[in-house]
Design a protein around this motif. Structure first.
Motif, PDB file in Angstrom:
ATOM      1  N   TRP A   1       0.806  -1.224   0.000  1.00 15.29           N
ATOM      2  CA  TRP A   1       0.000   0.000   0.000  1.00 15.29           C
ATOM      3  C   TRP A   1       0.837   1.270   0.000  1.00 15.29           C
ATOM      4  O   TRP A   1       0.473   2.241  -0.660  1.00 15.29           O
ATOM      5  CB  TRP A   1      -0.936   0.003   1.209  1.00 15.29           C
TER       6      TRP A   1
ATOM      7  N   ALA B   1      -3.297   3.919  -2.526  1.00 23.91           N
ATOM      8  CA  ALA B   1      -3.174   4.828  -1.393  1.00 23.91           C
ATOM      9  C   ALA B   1      -3.434   6.271  -1.817  1.00 23.91           C
ATOM     10  O   ALA B   1      -4.054   7.053  -1.081  1.00 23.91           O
ATOM     11  CB  ALA B   1      -1.794   4.697  -0.768  1.00 23.91           C
TER      12      ALA B   1
ATOM     13  N   SER C   1       0.855   3.989   6.401  1.00 22.00           N
ATOM     14  CA  SER C   1      -0.247   3.094   6.760  1.00 22.00           C
ATOM     15  C   SER C   1      -0.147   2.640   8.209  1.00 22.00           C
ATOM     16  O   SER C   1       0.904   2.732   8.855  1.00 22.00           O
ATOM     17  CB  SER C   1      -0.259   1.873   5.828  1.00 22.00           C
TER      18      SER C   1
END
Length: 298
Positions: free
Chosen positions: A50, A56, A239
């Motif tokens: 991600w 993202a 993240s």
């Protein structure tokens, strides 16, 4: 031993009426631990997939609720009957809902920036809240008008168009956001498969993010013959990956059934605009109302 895939298939609907407790998460796992156990290795894979990805970037530009999209009138409820009616989503409409020629609504973030999305009609918004009209205690809606409400989102606090429903017996309205969430981006990684739940299990939903962003509370599922769920966290610059598991599994005969437990996970720093991810699914953790039909986005 329950298998994680079985928990994932059953979904939020099967556990919505179960227990509702709170526990502390296990805390942040160091990224440089060596050798890494399998659950942490999976969390690292999800974070690496991600961080810096197109998915993202799409996420950070979208509108994704991280709080309750329906807000109660002030001092609700007047009595236990009204509370039960709302929990059952039992409503009666005794008035005319307005139609509007307005096609779009605008999300305005406190930190700056905005996003224009299609406006949800009053009837559609009403039906997301009033899902039953059965005998017994009910709430009566007598009208509605278009207004605004504040809401926590993946990009921070925002002001959003909302339908304000007049409830009989209440001085202030029931508010319901008048915009649907943005479409989720295609995840850059697929779900984990055939992993025992004492190693990795799917999360049920996000319950809330703390106002200061220093913790999140999630609902995690577990079985009848264990000591409950635990949630580990791996934080990166882009993240926050949560890894749920079931602890204290026991051998021998066991009554079938799933339970849900709220787990608070503390973070090293505020979540900000980092993507909150489920290590099992490889997807953002959806916000959902325990008494509602489903997460607000998935």
């Amino acid at each position: 031993m329950l298998v994680a895939l079985a928990l994932f298939t059953v979904g939020a609907g099967a556990v919505a009426g179960c227990g509702n407790e709170k526990a502390d998460g296990r805390g942040t796992q160091p990224r440089d631990a060596d050798p890494a156990p399998e659950p942490e290795a999976r969390a690292r894979q999800v974070a690496d997939a991600w961080d810096g990805s197109e998915a993202a970037e799409v996420w950070r530009k979208g509108y994704y609720p991280m709080g309750e999209v329906a807000q109660l009138p002030e001092n609700a409820f007047r009595n236990g009957a009204d509370k039960r009616a709302y929990s059952a989503r039992n409503f009666v409409l005794r008035g005319k809902l307005p139609s509007t020629a307005q096609k779009d609504g605008q999300v305005k973030w406190e930190s700056g920036g905005s996003l224009v999305l299609p406006l949800m009609g009053a009837r559609e918004a009403y039906e997301t809240v009033a899902r039953n009209s059965a005998d017994g205690p009910h709430l009566t809606v007598t009208g509605a008008e278009l207004g605004e409400m504040d809401l926590a989102t993946s990009r921070g606090p925002a002001t959003i168009p909302a339908w304000l429903f007049t409830l009989e017996g209440y001085d202030t309205p029931l508010k319901r956001v008048a915009l649907s969430p943005s479409q989720l981006p295609e995840p850059p990684i697929g779900p984990a498969r055939e992993v025992p739940t004492d190693e990795l299990a799917p999360l049920d939903r996000l319950v809330e993010a703390a106002g200061d962003g220093q913790s999140v509370t999630v609902a995690a599922t577990h079985g009848s013959c264990d000591d409950g769920p635990a949630v580990d966290v791996l934080e990166t610059g882009g993240s926050v990956v949560l890894s749920a598991s079931v602890v204290g599994t026991k051998d021998g005969p066991c009554a079938s059934g799933l339970r849900v437990k709220e787990v608070q996970v503390k973070l090293d720093r505020p979540i900000g605009d980092r993507v909150l991810l489920d290590a099992f699914t490889g997807r953002p953790v959806p916000y959902g109302d325990q008494n509602g039909p489903s997460p607000s986005w998935s």
